[in-house]
Design a protein around this motif. Structure first.
Motif: not given
Ligand code: PMP
Length: 432
Positions: A196-197, A117, A217, A24, A194, A119, A167, A219-220, A169, A87-89
């Protein structure tokens, strides 16, 4: 699943095989992604969009091809709606700043869930300081799911936007964002997801969700760091002012006045991460070839297996679970032994067979062991997990804890990884 594609997974730490359960936070990269990066730097590298020369055109094709790959991956209607960010942020900061500028005025309300999160909290607080917007929190029930009745009651004629993770995190809760977006729209508000997850673990379709913005993001989802995505509805993005100024985002610059490029370039000031975008596309093609549904099923199996094993451990508190029928109430007995604190109410059974196949992270504490001690000792046994507040301090406060330990899976994890984690965890617990 496809473990051999990830060279890092065969390394050792402290002389033990690495068991990586911190997906995660970030996922490991398949060979094809790492090779796409070096291949582009070795053979194609040139700045995009501005060169007439061969390399620049080739790099531009890769970069714009990546945009189309992202569009297809999330089923967006138009590539012009795909904005590359860091990225997400950064995607969330872009929306808070630019949507905030275009659409939000003093006293306007933004709803944010209690399980966000940082962010998806702090950019809205920064906007509150600048513009005097009002932030309202969508509360969570004690089982770690959002209280949808309370959600509906929060809407007023001043509600403009709802921001919610797909989802969590921390809790792994899968929020019913499709239904929530429909409710927001019924009240005349926009809805931001969001993702990201969720994007790394299940098929995500922005048209099916019916949201207005979606962020994630790279990278995830097995892609490189430093690249991410903002998807937004064209009519909204068109109405929003640029986020940053510079090259790439302009149509014409004079001392008197500057006009801006069309979408998506209006939001992409400066040289973009064209190597990152291409490598992200390679990652998305990689997971698509495996199949997002197959990945989801595999990770759901791991999640169910881990939960079952974890619940057998005395003093185990697992935080949160999706609000679904609990087919295995009998397996919850461990929790009855836990003192009935607020945290214990939120820590509860995670359903093992559920229609939406939960694959999200599992956060936990064991007895009075500090999560940092747990994480440090597990690390010495080769098990990489996450500990701390998981960038969700308001959620920690809600759960009545300072921190939690967390395991989270990727497509390459196996039941053997979970067995290794459980036996290492049991060893660590014996030390206390
Ligand atoms: N939102 C959620 C739900 C996350 O899990 C994360 C990363 N932990 C973020 C936002 C921030 O992502 P990034 O650090 O890649 O910008």
């Amino acid at each position: 699943m496809n473990r051999q594609d990830f060279p890092i997974l065969s390394r050792e730490v402290y002389g033990r095989p690495l068991i990586y359960l911190d997906n995660a936070a970030t996922t490991q990269k398949p060979r094809c992604v790492v090779e796409a990066i070096s291949e582009e730097y070795y053979n194609v590298n040139a700045n995009v969009h501005r060169g007439v020369h061969y390399l620049s055109q080739q790099a531009t094709e890769l970069h714009e091809g990546a945009r189309e790959t992202v569009r297809r991956f999330i089923n967006a209607p138009d590539t012009a709606e795909i904005i590359f960010t860091r990225g997400t942020t950064e995607s969330l900061n872009l929306v808070a700043t630019s949507y905030g500028e275009a659409f939000l005025h003093e006293g306007d309300e933004v709803l944010i869930s209690e399980m966000e999160h940082h962010s998806n909290i702090v950019p809205w607080q920064l906007l509150r300081e600048r513009k005097g917007i009002v932030i309202k929190v969508i509360p969570m029930t004690d089982d770690g799911t959002l209280d949808l009745q309370a959600y509906e009651r929060l809407f007023t004629s001043r509600t403009r936007l709802v921001c919610c993770c797909h989802v969590s995190n921390v809790l792994g809760t899968v929020n019913p964002v499709k239904e929530m977006a429909a409710i927001a729209h019924a009240h005349g508000a926009h809805f931001l997801v969001d993702a990201a997850q969720s994007v790394p673990h299940q098929a995500v379709d922005v048209q099916n969700l019916g949201c207005d913005f979606l962020v994630f993001s790279g990278h995830k989802v097995y892609g490189p760091t430093g690249i991410g995505v903002l998807w937004g509805r064209k009519e909204l993005l068109d109405a929003m002012p640029p986020y940053q100024g510079g090259g790439e985002m302009i149509a014409r610059v004079t001392w008197e006045k500057t006009t801006y490029e069309r979408l998506p370039f209006k939001f992409e000031a400066g040289t973009p991460d064209y190597v990152g975008s291409h490598a992200l596309a390679v990652a998305l093609d990689y997971v698509s070839a495996i199949g997002m549904d197959a990945i989801q099923r595999h990770e759901a199996d791991l999640t169910a297996y881990a939960l079952q094993k974890m619940r057998e451990i005395e003093g185990m508190r697992i935080y949160g679970h999706p609000a679904m029928p609990q087919p295995q109430a009998a397996t919850v007995q461990n929790h009855a032994a836990t003192p009935p604190s607020q945290a214990a109410m939120i820590g509860g059974p995670h359903p093992t067979t559920a229609p939406s196949l939960p694959t999200g992270p599992i956060s936990f504490n064991v007895g009075t062991i500090h999560p940092l001690d747990l994480g440090t000792l597990l690390d010495r046994l080769g098990i990489a997990i996450r500990t701390g507040h998981h960038c969700a301090q308001p959620l920690m406060a809600r759960c009545g804890v300072e921190g939690m330990a967390r395991i989270s899976f990727g497509l390459y994890n196996t039941r053997e990884d979970i067995d290794a984690f459980i036996s290492a965890l049991q060893r660590v617990i014996k030390m206390f």
